[in-house]
Design a protein around this motif. Sequence first.
Motif, PDB file in Angstrom:
ATOM      1  N   SER A 226      -5.689   1.106  -0.239  1.00  0.00           N
ATOM      2  CA  SER A 226      -4.296   1.072  -0.828  1.00  0.00           C
ATOM      3  C   SER A 226      -3.131   0.503   0.041  1.00  0.00           C
ATOM      4  O   SER A 226      -2.354  -0.042  -0.302  1.00  0.00           O
ATOM      5  N   ASN A 230      -1.246  -3.808  -0.092  1.00  0.00           N
ATOM      6  CA  ASN A 230       0.170  -4.125  -0.121  1.00  0.00           C
ATOM      7  C   ASN A 230       0.338  -5.044   0.991  1.00  0.00           C
ATOM      8  O   ASN A 230       0.401  -4.661   2.131  1.00  0.00           O
ATOM      9  N   GLN A 232       2.675  -6.902   1.925  1.00  0.00           N
ATOM     10  CA  GLN A 232       3.933  -6.933   2.401  1.00  0.00           C
ATOM     11  C   GLN A 232       4.166  -5.810   3.659  1.00  0.00           C
ATOM     12  O   GLN A 232       5.059  -6.003   4.523  1.00  0.00           O
TER      13      GLN A 232
END
Length: 388
Positions: A226, A230, A232
């Motif tokens: 998780s 991401n 970013q």
Amino acid sequence: MIPVAYNLRNLAVRKTTTLATAAGLGLVVFVFASVLMLANSIERTLGRSGRPDVAIVLRKGSDAELASGIEAQQVSLILGNADVAKRPDGKPDGVGEIAAVILLPKLGTDGESNVQVRGVPDDVMAFRPSVTLVEGRPAQPGSDEVIVGKAISGRFKGLTLGQSFELRKNRPLKVVGIFADGGSSFESEVWGDVHSVGSAFGRQGSMSSVRVRLLSPAKFDGFKASIDQNQQLGLEVLRETDYYEKQSEGMNVFIGALGISIAFLFSVGAMIGAMITMYGSIANRQREIGTLRALGFSRFSILLSFLLESICLALIGGAIGALASLAMGMVRFSMVNFASFSEVVFTFEPTPGIMLGSLAVAVVMGLFGGFLPAVQAARMSPIKAMRG
């Protein structure tokens, strides 16, 4: 087969040479065992710092906390992950911390060394229940107070209960407590308020790392996925145990290479000493060897007998060295952690495996040191030996 009592009697008769050779062999075993004990301590000390159900989050590409930086808004996203455990009060079971190093004078020397300072939140004890105060009191949140690990307490100027040191120029911090953590590397750190440490090092609004306790160790892969997906965030996740295992690799390789090299050089000298002792013993016992051959003992029996005598000599030296190495358990040894560039205090931790391995090294030295003299004794002509 020649009785073992014969060999033991000969070692007892030649007390001076036996003890001198045994001392040389014992020195090798002492060095070898001490190196293994120190390497074991490094692995255990850093290993005790990690927990299997704890994950550490760092900036991607960072190999240690000092090189990592995580923005404050990212911390809340990490702590809010569904795989992070909750405390009884409902808060996520995790902490964002700041790691930095400062240079302090070492007591008893003219030198200085780096000490790791960790900025921690006021609920750090809830996250690390293994940490206990052994002296003093906890530091007040938001204050210029710190607690110090017991391993470095009193080893640096100002790191004694009730004393002060400067985190930055004109920024004194007072030591109000001493803490322990089961011998982990945290005991070689100074802990202060995360905001005070952050402002001193210009780290307001960012953390070095985030640690979270997962619902179970099996949740690690899901938590890591998780965070990784991401892009970013630009963060990476490690098991805390794996992180500290990597931290110990450099020191273990250095200590192992240095110690084994020294032990090897010493062992060559010890084996030569054992060889000279056995050659001298054979030269003084030519009549005995001739008598043994005349009594019907084979060359192989003579060879085994003198090899056994050399091994017994080595075991005596090995036992002396192994027992002497146990005294190193009372010694504290500090060295710089190559990952954090700060000083960490270690002890020498023996194990049954290390002791048995050290005795095995002594046996090998006895075999190598006694083989050629034993071959000479076995080849000796019984008639010439009795005449000699």
